[in-house]
Design an enzyme around this catalytic site. Structure first.
Site, PDB file in Angstrom:
ATOM      1  N   HIS B  43       0.839  -1.193   0.000  1.00  0.00           N
ATOM      2  CA  HIS B  43       0.000   0.000   0.000  1.00  0.00           C
ATOM      3  C   HIS B  43       0.879   1.248   0.000  1.00  0.00           C
ATOM      4  O   HIS B  43       2.076   1.183   0.261  1.00  0.00           O
ATOM      5  CB  HIS B  43      -0.914  -0.019   1.224  1.00  0.00           C
ATOM      6  CG  HIS B  43      -2.039  -1.012   1.107  1.00  0.00           C
ATOM      7  ND1 HIS B  43      -3.050  -1.120   2.018  1.00  0.00           N
ATOM      8  CD2 HIS B  43      -2.316  -1.949   0.151  1.00  0.00           C
ATOM      9  CE1 HIS B  43      -3.887  -2.077   1.652  1.00  0.00           C
ATOM     10  NE2 HIS B  43      -3.465  -2.596   0.526  1.00  0.00           N
ATOM     11  N   GLU B  45       1.136   3.724   2.038  1.00  0.00           N
ATOM     12  CA  GLU B  45       1.763   4.085   3.310  1.00  0.00           C
ATOM     13  C   GLU B  45       3.085   3.336   3.478  1.00  0.00           C
ATOM     14  O   GLU B  45       4.097   3.905   3.901  1.00  0.00           O
ATOM     15  CB  GLU B  45       0.832   3.736   4.482  1.00  0.00           C
ATOM     16  CG  GLU B  45      -0.506   4.471   4.482  1.00  0.00           C
ATOM     17  CD  GLU B  45      -1.592   3.730   3.715  1.00  0.00           C
ATOM     18  OE1 GLU B  45      -1.279   3.041   2.724  1.00  0.00           O
ATOM     19  OE2 GLU B  45      -2.763   3.832   4.116  1.00  0.00           O
ATOM     20  N   CYS B  70      -5.679   1.374   5.873  1.00  0.00           N
ATOM     21  CA  CYS B  70      -6.467   0.159   6.104  1.00  0.00           C
ATOM     22  C   CYS B  70      -6.168  -0.429   7.478  1.00  0.00           C
ATOM     23  O   CYS B  70      -5.089  -0.246   8.049  1.00  0.00           O
ATOM     24  CB  CYS B  70      -6.216  -0.864   5.019  1.00  0.00           C
ATOM     25  SG  CYS B  70      -4.625  -1.677   5.181  1.00  0.00           S
ATOM     26  N   CYS B  79      -2.113  -1.325   7.461  1.00  0.00           N
ATOM     27  CA  CYS B  79      -1.171  -0.207   7.464  1.00  0.00           C
ATOM     28  C   CYS B  79      -1.165   0.515   8.800  1.00  0.00           C
ATOM     29  O   CYS B  79      -0.131   1.057   9.205  1.00  0.00           O
ATOM     30  CB  CYS B  79      -1.540   0.790   6.367  1.00  0.00           C
ATOM     31  SG  CYS B  79      -1.293   0.102   4.728  1.00  0.00           S
ATOM     32  N   ALA B 146     -19.835   5.304 -30.609  1.00  0.00           N
ATOM     33  CA  ALA B 146     -19.381   6.258 -31.628  1.00  0.00           C
ATOM     34  C   ALA B 146     -20.537   6.402 -32.599  1.00  0.00           C
ATOM     35  O   ALA B 146     -21.082   5.407 -33.067  1.00  0.00           O
ATOM     36  CB  ALA B 146     -18.146   5.725 -32.335  1.00  0.00           C
ATOM     37  N   LEU B 196     -12.083  -7.220 -27.783  1.00  0.00           N
ATOM     38  CA  LEU B 196     -12.459  -6.526 -26.543  1.00  0.00           C
ATOM     39  C   LEU B 196     -11.280  -6.376 -25.585  1.00  0.00           C
ATOM     40  O   LEU B 196     -11.436  -6.451 -24.370  1.00  0.00           O
ATOM     41  CB  LEU B 196     -13.634  -7.226 -25.839  1.00  0.00           C
ATOM     42  CG  LEU B 196     -14.942  -7.295 -26.621  1.00  0.00           C
ATOM     43  CD1 LEU B 196     -16.036  -7.929 -25.757  1.00  0.00           C
ATOM     44  CD2 LEU B 196     -15.396  -5.921 -27.089  1.00  0.00           C
ATOM     45  N   ARG B 199      -5.593  -2.298 -26.762  1.00  0.00           N
ATOM     46  CA  ARG B 199      -4.467  -2.458 -27.686  1.00  0.00           C
ATOM     47  C   ARG B 199      -3.328  -1.483 -27.426  1.00  0.00           C
ATOM     48  O   ARG B 199      -2.211  -1.695 -27.873  1.00  0.00           O
ATOM     49  CB  ARG B 199      -4.923  -2.229 -29.142  1.00  0.00           C
ATOM     50  CG  ARG B 199      -6.120  -3.038 -29.557  1.00  0.00           C
ATOM     51  CD  ARG B 199      -5.732  -4.464 -29.874  1.00  0.00           C
ATOM     52  NE  ARG B 199      -6.903  -5.213 -30.267  1.00  0.00           N
ATOM     53  CZ  ARG B 199      -7.336  -5.335 -31.522  1.00  0.00           C
ATOM     54  NH1 ARG B 199      -6.675  -4.767 -32.499  1.00  0.00           N
ATOM     55  NH2 ARG B 199      -8.413  -6.024 -31.794  1.00  0.00           N
ATOM     56  N   GLY B 278     -24.425  -3.428 -28.806  1.00  0.00           N
ATOM     57  CA  GLY B 278     -24.954  -2.477 -29.773  1.00  0.00           C
ATOM     58  C   GLY B 278     -26.191  -1.728 -29.274  1.00  0.00           C
ATOM     59  O   GLY B 278     -26.468  -1.622 -28.075  1.00  0.00           O
TER      60      GLY B 278
END
Lengths: 342, 342
Positions: B43, B45, B70, B79, B146, B196, B199, B278
């Site tokens: 974490h 910290e 935490c 932490c 789009a 999906l 890239r 869609g």
């Protein structure tokens, strides 16, 4: 010349005439400027001369004029004669007049009478539709619609949907005021029952209102558009009609494709046409590729199902590439202006 | 604290963990800073303490930490114990942790151990979906599409239409990388045949891919999505299925309404869901009013007829008000980001 173009743009009532400004300069001093203020009124050159303290000051002076001075008798006598008469010695022209009745003849007359002429070829946009009309022999066509973030222009409940807010409304009114004719389809007439007028200011030359209908006889004379007598209304009807309409209404029977509509308006010297819907009429203009500009007002909402797409999906309209989107934020709405790609 | 929030935002691989930064200050000097870099890693910290020259410098120092430290054993020890151990004397907290396993307990532990705690209540947006998830008990849903200037997302030719340009594509990839799950419908899977994936960069925690289908048995294993093994794929199938898919694919049978989909993902600790189409799937989410943000990429073209509207018109989706449109010009495309109005 920049001063002249800025001044020319003030001519808001020149209607089908171009916006023009002339500035008289002598010994590095601006002696007078003036613009064409109103269709039928004196041209910029004459206005400017009338602003001189003494008309004799024109002798030997330079004139900067945004458009080639006219050489014909129209509503006023030719400007070129006057320029020669008062003794202007040099004329700097922003743009050659595309109107064939003038084009080049004004320049020729001045040169033939001993005036030195310089064409500065400025390609300004203040007379966009005037220039377009004389180059393309038809009005410049602007499609305008307000749509939601899912591309819908109305809910299908037979009632008008309010899409955008007040700032966009004001802007759309301004857009109307910059056009000479406005066109809608029958469904839009019936659902919206609009006046198709400009509400934000008194127009000296209100725009001509055109509606494409299947049968003019089926259109109720109670509609708001007919209550306003400020400008001509053309009902472009597919079917022959016998119904009696108010005086300002003309019923024209024909096969009103976008091409025929635009041709009809071109013959009436209409230089700019605003197509304001609906979905099918817009689609017809897209299908005919008869559009030059597109103005879309986008509202921050989704209409979802049971709503009308901006351009009808069951139409023959093919894809069209647009270009140069220009953005303006109008309240919480957005305005996007585009042009058809060449 | 501003320095800390800016530093916290660098944690790009925290996955379902929040982005956090801690800064140690003593006598007006920053002694160390550090952020949570990667899900499963130390974490903020602890990273910060490890950046001190001598751990004894922590004694009597202040810690500015963007999120409540935490108090539980997770992938790493709590932490708060460490802060007490090293002798931090004051802790300034940007935001209370909305995760019920921590929320308030971290602060209580610190106070109980003699550390002075100040909650600065900063309302930052760096952990938007993390905060949303623990407040609303479901992932933050973003609809993304789009569309053309007439609100169409595809031409109806059974092929994928390229809508936007390269800059918008890059931006859409970045949007994917900021989400933990991505969802599409069956038609989009078949027409676009997408992977999906993200890239533009290597993802330490690639987003989970979810597809709603009628029958998983009808889905070809040749599709590109199945060739990529970098992350889990959930096929949410209405019909029971027997087909053998690659190892990373899970078929889940159910009545996959948006509500059920979101509940399913919430149980998997998914804090953010990107719905990428869609038209009908988007409409289902609009109908269920299960959307928090909308990202629209607008391309300068018109598709006209024979094209798919962004949100299906034959759906039950009702109108939804959006708000605060934010505009970005991406090449010749426009990006509009909106939120659902409260």
């Amino acid at each position: 010349m920049q001063i002249a173009f800025a001044e020319a743009a003030k001519g808001e009532s020149t209607w089908t005439n171009p916006k023009v400004c002339a500035v008289i300069v002598k010994d590095g001093q601006i002696l007078a400027k003036g613009h064409h203020e109103k269709f039928g009124g004196p041209h910029a050159e004459i206005n400017t001369l009338s602003h001189l303290k003494n008309i004799s000051d024109a002798k030997g002076a330079d004139m900067y004029v945004t458009l080639e001075p006219c050489s014909h008798f129209g509503k006023t006598p030719p400007c070129v004669q006057k320029l020669v008469e008062v003794g202007i010695s040099r004329v700097f022209i922003g743009e050659v007049d595309p109107n064939p009745i003038v084009s080049g003849r004004g320049i020729k007359y001045l040169k033939d009478h001993g005036i030195e002429v310089t064409d500065m070829d400025c390609q300004s946009e203040i007379n966009e539709s005037y220039n377009f009309y004389y180059q393309k022999k038809r009005p410049l066509v602007t499609l305008k619609y307000a749509m939601t973030m899912d591309g819908k222009i109305n809910q299908k409940n037979g009632q008008r949907s309010i899409i955008t807010g007040q700032t966009a409304y004001q802007d759309a009114q301004k857009l109307r005021s910059e056009n000479q004719a406005i066109l809608i389809g029958e469904h839009t007439l019936k659902v919206d029952d609009p006046q198709l007028t400009v509400r934000i200011k008194k127009m000296d030359f209100p725009l001509i209102r055109v509606v494409v209908v299947d049968s003019a006889d089926e259109i109720s004379t109670d509609m708001k558009i007919f209550q306003d007598t400020s400008s001509e209304i053309y009902l472009l009807s597919k079917q022959a009609a016998t119904k009696q309409f108010p005086d300002q209404v003309h019923v024209e029977v024909g096969d009103w494709t976008p091409k025929e509509i635009v041709k009809f308006l071109a013959e009436k010297n209409i230089e700019s046409l605003l197509v304001e819907g609906g979905s099918h009429l817009q689609a017809d203009f897209v299908a005919a590729k008869l559009l030059d500009k597109v103005v879309v007002y986008l509202a921050p909402k989704i209409f979802g199902g049971n709503a009308l797409p901006a351009i009808a999906t069951d139409s023959q309209a093919q894809a069209i590439a647009l270009t140069e989107p220009e953005l303006t934020q109008l309240g919480s709405d957005l305005k996007v202006e585009l042009r058809k790609a060449e």
